[in-house]
Design an enzyme around this catalytic site. Structure first.
Site, PDB file in Angstrom:
ATOM      1  N   ILE A   9       0.864  -1.172   0.000  1.00 16.87           N
ATOM      2  CA  ILE A   9       0.000   0.000   0.000  1.00 16.87           C
ATOM      3  C   ILE A   9       0.898   1.219   0.000  1.00 16.87           C
ATOM      4  O   ILE A   9       2.010   1.190   0.526  1.00 16.87           O
ATOM      5  CB  ILE A   9      -0.973   0.022   1.197  1.00 16.87           C
ATOM      6  CG1 ILE A   9      -0.211   0.024   2.526  1.00 16.87           C
ATOM      7  CG2 ILE A   9      -1.926  -1.145   1.126  1.00 16.87           C
ATOM      8  CD1 ILE A   9      -1.120   0.156   3.725  1.00 16.87           C
ATOM      9  N   SER A  10       0.412   2.296  -0.592  1.00 15.36           N
ATOM     10  CA  SER A  10       1.262   3.456  -0.835  1.00 15.36           C
ATOM     11  C   SER A  10       1.303   4.433   0.323  1.00 15.36           C
ATOM     12  O   SER A  10       2.028   5.404   0.285  1.00 15.36           O
ATOM     13  CB  SER A  10       0.801   4.200  -2.096  1.00 15.36           C
ATOM     14  OG  SER A  10      -0.562   4.559  -1.982  1.00 15.36           O
ATOM     15  N   SER A  11       0.523   4.193   1.352  1.00 16.81           N
ATOM     16  CA  SER A  11       0.519   5.097   2.504  1.00 16.81           C
ATOM     17  C   SER A  11       0.072   4.336   3.734  1.00 16.81           C
ATOM     18  O   SER A  11      -0.750   3.427   3.659  1.00 16.81           O
ATOM     19  CB  SER A  11      -0.419   6.287   2.260  1.00 16.81           C
ATOM     20  OG  SER A  11      -0.617   6.998   3.461  1.00 16.81           O
TER      21      SER A  11
END
Length: 208
Positions: A9-11
Site C-alpha cells: 500500500i502506498s501510505s
C-alpha cells in the site's frame, strides 16, 4: 518449492486488508505473505527485499495486481523479468489470470501473449498515474481561481482548529459544533476543512 504472497500500500493511511484477504482466500499461508507500507516510486522496500532474498528457483509469488510491483512502466517490466527470468520464479496475478506464468511456462504462444498483455497493462498503470497527477494539477488551478488557498491552517487558529478538525473527521462533533469549539464562523471552519483536505490529498499523492 514455496508459494509467497506480496502486498503493497502506498501510505500508512491505507488499509491492506483487501489485498491480504485476496491472498489468504487464494490459499497463501499468512506466514509467507510480505507487506510493504511504502510508495511504489522505487524498490527500497524492506519486505520486498526480504521476499526477493528468500525466493528460490521454482517458487511462486501471488499478487493482487501488477501495480503492486510498482507504478512505473519500466520498473514493473524490470521486476517482472528479474523474478521470472533471472530467479526462475512463477508469478500469479489474481486480477489478471492471463498473466500467470505458471500456466504459460510450457506454452510458447501463451508466454508471448502473456508478455504482450503485461506490457500493455504496465503502460496503462503508468499512464493512469500520470492522469491522476494531471487531474490533481487541474483541480488545484481551478480551486485557486475560485479563491481557495492551499497550505496549513493559520498559526493563530491552528491549535483549536486542529482539535476541532479531527473531532469533526471522527464524527465526534458536527461541523457547527466543531466551528464553535474552534471559535470560528461555520463558513470559515468549513472552508478551512476543504483547504486542509485538499492539502492532505496533494501531500499523499506526491508521496505515491
Amino acid at each position: 518449492m514455496c508459494e509467497f504472497g506480496y502486498a503493497r500500500i502506498s501510505s500508512k493511511d491505507q488499509n491492506p486488508s483487501r489485498q491480504l484477504d485476496a491472498l489468504l482466500d487464494r490459499g497463501v499461508e499468512e506466514r509467507n505473505i510480505y507487506v510493504d507500507y511504502e510508495s511504489g516510486k522505487d524498490f527500497n522496500r524492506p519486505q520486498y527485499k526480504n521476499l526477493m532474498n528468500r525466493l528460490r528457483y521454482g517458487d511462486s509469488i501471488v499478487i493482487k495486481s501488477i501495480d503492486r510491483l510498482g507504478r512505473n512502466y519500466g520498473e514493473i517490466l524490470d521486476q517482472w523479468r528479474i523474478i521470472t527470468q533471472m530467479k526462475g520464479v512463477f508469478i500469479e496475478v489474481l486480477d489478471m489470470p492471463l498473466l500467470n506464468t505458471s500456466v504459460q511456462r510450457d506454452n510458447l504462444t501463451g508466454r508471448l501473449i502473456s508478455d504482450l498483455v503485461l506490457q500493455i497493462l504496465a503502460y496503462v498503470a503508468e499512464t493512469e498515474r500520470s492522469f491522476i497527477k494531471q487531474r490533481q494539477r487541474e483541480g488545484i488551478i481551478s480551486a485557486k481561481k475560485r479563491g481557495i488557498c492551499f497550505g496549513r491552517p493559520k498559526v493563530k487558529e491552528s491549535d483549536l482548529f486542529e482539535v476541532a478538525y479531527f473531532k469533526w473527521l471522527k464524527g465526534q462533533l458536527s461541523s457547527r459544533e466543531a466551528a464553535a469549539f474552534a471559535d470560528m464562523k461555520h463558513s470559515t471552519f468549513y472552508r478551512r476543512c476543504k483547504e486542509r483536505k485538499m492539502y492532505e490529498n496533494s501531500v499523499l499523492e506526491s508521496r505515491q
